[in-house]
Design a protein around this motif. Structure first.
Motif, PDB file in Angstrom:
ATOM      1  N   ASP A  87       0.819  -1.200   0.000  1.00  0.00           N
ATOM      2  CA  ASP A  87       0.000   0.000   0.000  1.00  0.00           C
ATOM      3  C   ASP A  87       0.859   1.258   0.000  1.00  0.00           C
ATOM      4  O   ASP A  87       0.573   2.229  -0.700  1.00  0.00           O
ATOM      5  CB  ASP A  87      -0.909  -0.028   1.228  1.00  0.00           C
ATOM      6  N   LYS A  88       1.925   1.219   0.805  1.00  0.00           N
ATOM      7  CA  LYS A  88       2.812   2.375   0.870  1.00  0.00           C
ATOM      8  C   LYS A  88       3.560   2.552  -0.449  1.00  0.00           C
ATOM      9  O   LYS A  88       3.731   3.648  -0.945  1.00  0.00           O
ATOM     10  CB  LYS A  88       3.840   2.174   1.991  1.00  0.00           C
ATOM     11  N   CYS A  89       4.010   1.433  -1.007  1.00  0.00           N
ATOM     12  CA  CYS A  89       4.811   1.519  -2.240  1.00  0.00           C
ATOM     13  C   CYS A  89       3.986   1.953  -3.436  1.00  0.00           C
ATOM     14  O   CYS A  89       4.472   2.639  -4.324  1.00  0.00           O
ATOM     15  CB  CYS A  89       5.440   0.158  -2.555  1.00  0.00           C
ATOM     16  N   PHE A  90       2.737   1.539  -3.484  1.00  0.00           N
ATOM     17  CA  PHE A  90       1.927   1.836  -4.661  1.00  0.00           C
ATOM     18  C   PHE A  90       0.901   2.927  -4.412  1.00  0.00           C
ATOM     19  O   PHE A  90       0.129   3.246  -5.300  1.00  0.00           O
ATOM     20  CB  PHE A  90       1.177   0.583  -5.119  1.00  0.00           C
ATOM     21  N   GLU A  91       0.860   3.442  -3.238  1.00  0.00           N
ATOM     22  CA  GLU A  91      -0.135   4.467  -2.891  1.00  0.00           C
ATOM     23  C   GLU A  91      -1.549   3.997  -3.127  1.00  0.00           C
ATOM     24  O   GLU A  91      -2.099   4.131  -4.222  1.00  0.00           O
ATOM     25  CB  GLU A  91       0.112   5.750  -3.700  1.00  0.00           C
ATOM     26  N   ASN A  92      -2.159   3.454  -2.099  1.00  0.00           N
ATOM     27  CA  ASN A  92      -3.504   2.885  -2.192  1.00  0.00           C
ATOM     28  C   ASN A  92      -3.550   1.784  -3.234  1.00  0.00           C
ATOM     29  O   ASN A  92      -4.179   1.892  -4.271  1.00  0.00           O
ATOM     30  CB  ASN A  92      -4.546   3.950  -2.546  1.00  0.00           C
ATOM     31  N   VAL A  93      -2.859   0.750  -2.918  1.00  0.00           N
ATOM     32  CA  VAL A  93      -2.699  -0.347  -3.867  1.00  0.00           C
ATOM     33  C   VAL A  93      -4.048  -0.965  -4.224  1.00  0.00           C
ATOM     34  O   VAL A  93      -4.959  -1.040  -3.403  1.00  0.00           O
ATOM     35  CB  VAL A  93      -1.766  -1.411  -3.251  1.00  0.00           C
TER      36      VAL A  93
END
Lengths: 712, 187
Positions: free
Chosen positions: B98-104
């Motif tokens: 979630d952090k890496c993709f921004e609202n995965v």
């Protein structure tokens, strides 16, 4: 002129709109499409066939691109290949390409190359050995991320040869001060040890100061490494026991440290590390008084202070409980642990209930009384909707059954058997039989319980339970009348459950006289009704061949117990031409008996003779002595009067021995005297039944070549 | 030890499959299908642990899964792993994504499966848990992505940032897939 094309590659934009070709790249063919492009294309496929077609087209393009040995696009092509591999399409032709990528200087290439190696290669292909040199170089690379990639790949799929070659490099990296590399080296070392256990010694010096690390990642993987070493070698275990105080200290710091945003998960400081340490403590403390003593306090502290409102807290508590139960903890602590499990059982969260049941199952042998206290909660779990929980509850319930609670527990378990899913019924039925055999308060209760199981879950009962049940019924002499009556009634209701039908047929055949004689409490059937039922079994589509065999034998046996012999004879003669060979054989033999002894029906001697014919030479027990390689078969003939068949009279004398030696080391002889007044040709059929490695075996043999002098 | 990590959607389409023990391709697909079959039958309110299917390994192995929106995250583990701990690990994994993709969302996993592999490689190695600290994982992943970027664009990095800033404001044909501040990927 910038941006009209929205695709994010710089080079394309600078070339102008709509032109998907890039500047570089071979002029003969278009540049291979990008991974994202491929994914997008595949997603437009509406059928499996369409998708397959697209994939095949792309595979062909990739293959040509590989043949051109193009370095620029190799990375892209392998990435696409890996995607297709995930969808299930063959990708083995990319294996060598992965190696080329690994050998490249670029980090991007190496990254995809190593990923490809992990996904596509394994030690069964020779190709993987070519990686060894690359990995060795990369382990000594100047960039830590390259070293990390190499460690990761080696730790995932390194074969024993590779591990042997590269263990030294891994050991070096285990001693580095770079925590990123150190933690990876630790896990890589675990893999090396798993592949080549002899190398474990090599890593011992490096473990000396692993635990003094501040970095939690390194601590975590170090504990994993220590755990692996302790589990594999008792010497290592003894050696590492001295680490217990240090581990206790680390654990204490974690609990007391207060809020640390770096490692906090739902308010608890690094729960993963806590759980790992607890697990290692468990291994170190098992069976060792001093270590267990050193841990008692911290375990009590964790057990009482951990916040249980979130899953993380429960995970730690669960691990603590398991540790307490495994080491030599003081009894107060053990009671605390079981009570925690009892509390877990009442938790709303299903996961918690599941792990509680699992742990109780592990401890029920050692702390039986403590677990008994939670019996009612456990039995309630039988009614849970969750399949996993039901299974655990069932196993645990059977473990808790004892002489005191057998009646109550059996009621619950039988109710469960009625209502549970088919996947449970076989195990539950077996469990009920076992428990009933061990703890039955009375024979009548035992028979009733068996009846209940046969009627509710009869088709799921295991095959070997039928002879066991027959044996049981035979032994309960005073219950014969009651049993046969109940079984007869059950047959009237339902003939579809084969084990029930088989047991019932056998009983009716054996005790049919009791059934019709008025010894039963209720209205007894007349002979013709009983024969109707048995004949019904013979013709029913629901009956298996084995069941038909039982039914026919039962009818035959009743010829000596009932008076309607003519009817029985008629039935038997019909089956003399049955398609089923087993039935036919039986019917023919019985027919022969009738012909010979027409005038002697009801005779006690005839009854005995027929029964003897029907029971083969029974092997009572079989044992194997590995020292002398002798298989001993203990057998005896149950009765030894004259055996009869159509034209001969036989006298069987005692066999020379009860033991048949193995490997043709000797023989057993038995003399059979034959009276052959009509000078008919001698024929002999032998049937041998015995158990071999737990399964029943039947052997038939026929002897037709007696020398003419013997009978003429 | 973790034997396999599988992500698939509600229809059984695999979004990530990582095996830490070798199986041939057919067996891998069979395992994915079997796992999906077992997991999709489960109600929403039952426990997250399943005894594994025959293919994966029999009685010592369990399937521990979590269902997030359209995706199932399934870890196949043996008895040396703590069941509740693995549940937490799945949570950390998803939060990291979630952090890496921004609202995965599922589309991110579809189009950036190699990125997901890279993130996973920083968390689990050789079937064992490597790192559980989310920030640490993200730092490492970001650093490696920067390395990749600098290799491909030694001279154009300025223009790249300019391009990206401008492209965000364009409508474009990006209907289904939102442009995000994803680390650059040139494959």
């Amino acid at each position: 002129m910038l941006i009209v094309c929205w695709s994010p590659v710089m080079v394309e934009v600078w070339n102008g709109p709509g032109d998907k070709k890039t500047v570089e790249g071979p002029s003969r063919m278009p540049a291979p499409i990008r991974l994202r492009e491929l994914i997008r294309t595949i997603r437009t496929a509406r059928t499996q066939a369409e998708e397959r077609e697209m994939i095949q087209k792309e595979c062909a393009a990739i293959r040509s691109s590989f043949r051109e040995e193009d370095n620029t696009y190799r990375c892209r092509n392998v990435a696409k290949l890996l995607y297709m591999h995930m969808l299930g399409y063959p990708a083995h032709f990319g294996q060598l390409e992965c190696l080329k990528l690994i050998a490249s200087q670029k980090f991007t290439d190496k990254r995809i190359g190593y990923l490809g190696a992990m996904l596509l290669l394994d030690e069964r292909q020779d190709v993987h050995l070519l990686m060894t040199n690359c990995i060795k170089n990369d382990l000594n690379h100047s960039t830590q991320y390259v070293q990390g990639l190499a460690l990761c790949t080696l730790g995932c799929m390194g074969s024993s040869e590779m591990c042997r070659d590269l263990a030294g490099e891994v050991e070096k990296l285990l001693k580095t001060s770079n925590s990123y590399l150190r933690k990876k080296a630790a896990l890589c070392a675990v893999h090396v040890i798993r592949k080549v256990p002899e190398l474990m010694e090599m890593f011992l010096p490096a473990t000396k100061n692993l635990l003094s690390e501040k970095n939690h990642g390194v601590l975590h993987t170090s504990v994993v490494l220590l755990t692996e070493m302790c589990e594999r070698s008792p010497d290592m275990l003894a050696h590492f026991r001295k680490l217990v105080p240090q581990l206790v200290r680390i654990l204490k710091n974690l609990i007391m440290s207060g809020y640390s945003p770096e490692h906090d998960v739902s308010g608890i400081s690094d729960p993963f590390l806590q759980v790992r340490i607890l697990r290692l403590l468990r291994i170190l403390g098992k069976g060792d008084d001093d270590s267990s003593e050193a841990m008692n306090d911290i375990l009590a502290q964790v057990a009482t202070n951990t916040e249980t409102s979130k899953n993380v807290g429960n995970a730690i508590l669960y691990e603590t409980v398991l540790t307490i139960m495994d080491i030599k903890s003081e009894s107060g602590l053990r009671v605390l642990a079981i009570n925690i499990l009892g509390r877990f059982l009442l938790n709303n969260d299903k996961n918690i209930r599941y792990v509680a049941l699992t742990s109780l199952l592990k401890t029920v042998q050692t702390d039986h009384n403590a677990v008994q206290r939670h019996r009612s909660t456990i039995v309630d779990c039988l009614k849970d909707l969750d399949v996993s929980i039901k299974r655990r509850a069932m196993e645990l319930s059977f473990a808790l059954v004892n002489g005191n609670n057998i009646r109550g527990m059996m009621k619950e378990l039988l109710y469960f058997l009625d209502s549970c899913d088919p996947e449970f019924k076989a195990d539950c039925a077996s469990g009920v039989f076992l428990a009933a055999e061990k703890y039955a308060p009375s024979k009548r209760w035992h028979i009733d319980t068996i009846m209940r199981v046969l009627t509710t879950a009869g088709s799921y009962v295991r095959d070997d339970s039928v002879p066991n049940l027959i044996q049981l019924i035979t032994n309960s002499v005073e219950m014969h009348a009651y049993t046969v009556q109940r079984l007869y009634k059950a047959l009237l209701d339902d003939i579809s459950q084969q084990p029930l039908v088989q047991v019932a047929s056998w009983c009716i055949g054996e005790y049919g006289d009791l059934l019709v004689s008025g010894q039963c409490e209720e209205e007894e059937p007349i002979q013709d009704e009983v024969l109707d039922v048995l004949e019904g079994l013979l013709v029913s589509n629901l009956s298996t061949p084995v069941t038909r065999g039982y039914a026919l034998t039962a009818i035959m046996k009743l010829s000596t117990r009932f008076t309607s012999v003519n009817r029985i004879k008629k039935v038997v003669s019909i089956y003399g031409s049955s398609i089923d060979v087993e039935l036919q054989q039986r019917a023919v033999e019985y027919n022969a008996l009738f012909k010979k002894y027409d005038h002697m029906s009801g005779d006690e001697w005839l009854r005995v003779t027929i029964d003897q014919l029907l029971s083969s030479v029974r092997i009572l027990s079989c044992s194997y002595d590995p020292n002398s390689s002798v298989v001993s078969l203990n057998f005896h003939l149950t009765r030894r009067p004259l055996s009869v068949c159509q034209t001969f009279q036989l006298q069987l004398l005692s066999p020379s021995s009860n033991v048949v030696p193995t490997l043709n080391q000797g023989t057993v002889t038995q003399v059979i005297r034959v009276l052959n007044p009509q000078k008919q040709q001698l024929r002999m059929r032998i049937k041998l039944t015995y158990t071999h490695k737990g399964s029943a075996v039947q052997d038939l043999a026929e002897v037709n070549n007696f020398p003419p002098q013997s009978w003429q | 030890m973790i034997k396999a990590i599988l992500i698939f959607n509600n229809h059984g389409k695999p979004r990530l499959s990582k095996f830490y023990e070798h199986y041939n391709e057919d067996t891998e697909q069979q395992i994915i299908r079997e796992t999906f079959h077992l997991v999709s039958k489960r109600d929403e309110n039952v426990c997250n642990f399943l005894e594994g299917g025959m293919l994966i390994g029999g009685s010592d192995y369990k399937l521990i899964y979590r269902h997030y929106a359209t995706l199932y995250f399934v870890f196949c583990v043996d008895s040396s792993e703590s069941e509740l701990g693995i549940l937490d690990l799945i949570q950390v994994f998803v939060e990291t994504l979630d952090k890496c993709f921004e609202n995965v969302c599922e589309l991110d996993l579809i189009f950036h499966v190699d990125k997901v592999h890279n993130i996973l490689a920083e968390m689990v190695m050789g079937g064992m848990v490597l790192e559980t600290n989310m920030n640490e994982i993200i730092t490492q992943v970001d650093a490696q992505n920067k390395m990749e970027k600098s290799e491909f664009f030694p001279f154009f990095s300025f223009s790249l940032s300019l391009y990206r800033r401008l492209s965000f404001s364009l409508p474009g044909r990006t209907g289904r897939h939102r442009q995000k501040n994803v680390s650059y990927c040139h494959v």
